[in-house]
Design a protein around this motif. Sequence first.
Motif, PDB file in Angstrom:
ATOM      1  N   HIS A 101     -99.432  -3.496 -49.386  1.00 26.51           N
ATOM      2  CA  HIS A 101    -100.304  -2.762 -50.670  1.00 26.51           C
ATOM      3  C   HIS A 101     -98.827  -1.515 -50.420  1.00 26.51           C
ATOM      4  CE1 HIS A 101    -100.474  -2.903 -54.889  1.00 26.51           C
ATOM      5  NE2 HIS A 101    -100.473  -1.919 -54.781  1.00 26.51           N
ATOM      6  N   LEU A 102     -98.353  -1.135 -51.357  1.00 28.20           N
ATOM      7  CA  LEU A 102     -97.788   0.361 -51.370  1.00 28.20           C
ATOM      8  C   LEU A 102     -97.842   0.216 -52.816  1.00 28.20           C
ATOM      9  CD1 LEU A 102     -93.754  -0.048 -50.036  1.00 28.20           C
ATOM     10  CD2 LEU A 102     -95.725   0.571 -48.828  1.00 28.20           C
ATOM     11  N   LYS A 103     -98.561   1.810 -52.461  1.00 22.93           N
ATOM     12  CA  LYS A 103     -98.706   2.407 -54.091  1.00 22.93           C
ATOM     13  C   LYS A 103     -97.968   3.840 -53.986  1.00 22.93           C
ATOM     14  CE  LYS A 103    -103.663   1.117 -54.967  1.00 22.93           C
ATOM     15  NZ  LYS A 103    -104.856   1.753 -54.789  1.00 22.93           N
ATOM     16  N   ASN A 104     -97.438   3.836 -55.272  1.00 24.45           N
ATOM     17  CA  ASN A 104     -95.986   5.152 -55.709  1.00 24.45           C
ATOM     18  C   ASN A 104     -96.238   5.642 -56.548  1.00 24.45           C
ATOM     19  OD1 ASN A 104     -93.283   6.229 -56.830  1.00 24.45           O
ATOM     20  ND2 ASN A 104     -93.346   6.693 -54.454  1.00 24.45           N
ATOM     21  N   VAL A 105     -96.460   6.939 -56.845  1.00 25.74           N
ATOM     22  CA  VAL A 105     -96.184   7.505 -58.419  1.00 25.74           C
ATOM     23  C   VAL A 105     -95.309   8.725 -57.601  1.00 25.74           C
ATOM     24  CG1 VAL A 105     -97.588   8.908 -59.639  1.00 25.74           C
ATOM     25  CG2 VAL A 105     -99.102   7.553 -58.712  1.00 25.74           C
ATOM     26  N   SER A 106     -94.665   8.651 -58.887  1.00 26.54           N
ATOM     27  CA  SER A 106     -92.851   9.790 -58.396  1.00 26.54           C
ATOM     28  C   SER A 106     -92.943  10.214 -59.371  1.00 26.54           C
ATOM     29  CB  SER A 106     -91.592   9.059 -58.060  1.00 26.54           C
ATOM     30  OG  SER A 106     -91.822   8.579 -56.876  1.00 26.54           O
ATOM     31  N   ALA A 117     -88.896   1.192 -62.153  1.00 27.24           N
ATOM     32  CA  ALA A 117     -89.290  -0.279 -61.230  1.00 27.24           C
ATOM     33  C   ALA A 117     -88.284  -0.204 -60.763  1.00 27.24           C
ATOM     34  CB  ALA A 117     -90.168  -0.843 -62.494  1.00 27.24           C
ATOM     35  N   GLU A 118     -87.292  -1.039 -61.333  1.00 33.78           N
ATOM     36  CA  GLU A 118     -86.152  -1.698 -60.602  1.00 33.78           C
ATOM     37  C   GLU A 118     -85.435  -0.819 -59.454  1.00 33.78           C
ATOM     38  OE1 GLU A 118     -81.249  -2.285 -61.335  1.00 33.78           O
ATOM     39  OE2 GLU A 118     -83.293  -2.821 -63.066  1.00 33.78           O
ATOM     40  N   ILE A 119     -85.510   0.570 -59.706  1.00 34.11           N
ATOM     41  CA  ILE A 119     -85.367   1.256 -58.004  1.00 34.11           C
ATOM     42  C   ILE A 119     -86.126   1.242 -57.021  1.00 34.11           C
ATOM     43  CG2 ILE A 119     -84.464   3.472 -56.830  1.00 34.11           C
ATOM     44  CD1 ILE A 119     -83.380   4.308 -60.093  1.00 34.11           C
ATOM     45  N   ALA A 120     -87.246   1.733 -57.544  1.00 29.97           N
ATOM     46  CA  ALA A 120     -88.566   1.217 -56.490  1.00 29.97           C
ATOM     47  C   ALA A 120     -88.680  -0.737 -55.687  1.00 29.97           C
ATOM     48  CB  ALA A 120     -89.590   1.099 -57.056  1.00 29.97           C
ATOM     49  N   GLU A 121     -88.629  -1.104 -56.637  1.00 30.88           N
ATOM     50  CA  GLU A 121     -88.916  -3.033 -56.322  1.00 30.88           C
ATOM     51  C   GLU A 121     -87.903  -2.981 -55.308  1.00 30.88           C
ATOM     52  OE1 GLU A 121     -89.814  -6.182 -55.672  1.00 30.88           O
ATOM     53  OE2 GLU A 121     -90.848  -4.830 -56.420  1.00 30.88           O
ATOM     54  N   TYR A 122     -86.047  -2.412 -55.720  1.00 36.30           N
ATOM     55  CA  TYR A 122     -84.918  -1.999 -54.810  1.00 36.30           C
ATOM     56  C   TYR A 122     -85.250  -1.566 -53.147  1.00 36.30           C
ATOM     57  CZ  TYR A 122     -80.408  -1.987 -52.293  1.00 36.30           C
ATOM     58  OH  TYR A 122     -79.441  -1.644 -51.801  1.00 36.30           O
ATOM     59  N   THR A 123     -86.138  -0.298 -53.499  1.00 36.66           N
ATOM     60  CA  THR A 123     -86.660   0.444 -52.450  1.00 36.66           C
ATOM     61  C   THR A 123     -87.490  -0.577 -51.811  1.00 36.66           C
ATOM     62  OG1 THR A 123     -86.375   2.029 -53.073  1.00 36.66           O
ATOM     63  CG2 THR A 123     -87.549   2.735 -51.738  1.00 36.66           C
ATOM     64  N   GLU A 138     -96.962 -11.087 -47.352  1.00 33.56           N
ATOM     65  CA  GLU A 138     -96.669 -10.806 -48.660  1.00 33.56           C
ATOM     66  C   GLU A 138     -96.551  -8.434 -48.108  1.00 33.56           C
ATOM     67  OE1 GLU A 138     -99.831  -9.484 -52.298  1.00 33.56           O
ATOM     68  OE2 GLU A 138    -100.519 -11.579 -51.141  1.00 33.56           O
ATOM     69  N   ILE A 139     -95.908  -8.433 -49.117  1.00 35.32           N
ATOM     70  CA  ILE A 139     -95.145  -6.544 -49.886  1.00 35.32           C
ATOM     71  C   ILE A 139     -95.098  -6.544 -51.180  1.00 35.32           C
ATOM     72  CG2 ILE A 139     -94.135  -4.415 -48.517  1.00 35.32           C
ATOM     73  CD1 ILE A 139     -92.880  -5.816 -46.293  1.00 35.32           C
ATOM     74  N   SER A 140     -95.745  -6.175 -51.121  1.00 36.29           N
ATOM     75  CA  SER A 140     -96.483  -5.575 -52.912  1.00 36.29           C
ATOM     76  C   SER A 140     -96.298  -4.395 -53.438  1.00 36.29           C
ATOM     77  CB  SER A 140     -97.143  -6.473 -53.914  1.00 36.29           C
ATOM     78  OG  SER A 140     -99.019  -5.180 -52.613  1.00 36.29           O
ATOM     79  N   LEU A 141     -95.782  -3.812 -54.662  1.00 37.15           N
ATOM     80  CA  LEU A 141     -95.443  -2.439 -54.799  1.00 37.15           C
ATOM     81  C   LEU A 141     -96.329  -2.582 -56.346  1.00 37.15           C
ATOM     82  CD1 LEU A 141     -94.331   0.006 -54.567  1.00 37.15           C
ATOM     83  CD2 LEU A 141     -92.133  -1.444 -55.613  1.00 37.15           C
ATOM     84  N   GLU A 142     -96.630  -1.098 -55.972  1.00 36.27           N
ATOM     85  CA  GLU A 142     -97.421  -0.832 -57.463  1.00 36.27           C
ATOM     86  C   GLU A 142     -96.732   0.859 -57.484  1.00 36.27           C
ATOM     87  OE1 GLU A 142    -101.655   0.884 -58.828  1.00 36.27           O
ATOM     88  OE2 GLU A 142    -101.450  -0.844 -57.439  1.00 36.27           O
ATOM     89  N   ALA A 143     -95.548   0.772 -58.543  1.00 33.70           N
ATOM     90  CA  ALA A 143     -95.270   2.100 -59.385  1.00 33.70           C
ATOM     91  C   ALA A 143     -95.230   2.866 -59.662  1.00 33.70           C
ATOM     92  CB  ALA A 143     -93.391   1.452 -58.279  1.00 33.70           C
ATOM     93  N   HIS A 144     -95.572   3.981 -60.380  1.00 36.63           N
ATOM     94  CA  HIS A 144     -95.492   4.317 -61.694  1.00 36.63           C
ATOM     95  C   HIS A 144     -94.753   6.306 -62.026  1.00 36.63           C
ATOM     96  CE1 HIS A 144     -98.064   1.197 -62.426  1.00 36.63           C
ATOM     97  NE2 HIS A 144     -99.307   1.997 -61.283  1.00 36.63           N
TER      98      HIS A 144
END
Length: 146
Positions: A101-106, A117-123, A138-144
């Motif tokens: 599970h990737l967590k990202n705050v940018s 969200a679209e760019i983060a999912e592509y990444t 499973e590789i999941s993403l939470e990006a904000h």
Amino acid sequence: MANISVASAHWEDSLEEGFGTISAESSQLFTEAPYNFKARAESQVHITTPEELLGAAHAACFSQALALFLGEKKLVAKSIDTTAEVTFDVVDGAPTVAKIHLKNVSDIPGLSQADFAEIAEYTKNNCPVSRALAGVQEISLEAHLA
């Protein structure tokens, strides 16, 4: 542009009683860092695991790839902070890296949450480490945005 990074591991004794060391040979950032099997099942301070190292690599790769894909859109982040939570579990009777599970705050001026969200999912799907780990269930993403 092929580049070979080298790391090594040394192990002694049985799986349950054994111990080893891991070294980053190319960078010499760490040498003979201790690891053992017990740390994989129970969190232990000052003992790393292959999953922790994998998580560090994945978080670093995601952050760099995000900067690349933002740059392709003429965007520059003030900051990109990524954490990878790597789950080691038994799946179908076999020890497995079950999920990441990737967590990202940018902080990216001028970018909407929807576009981010679209760019983060592509990444997540296209960073080199994600691609190398395509077998992970499973590789999941939470990006904000910050």
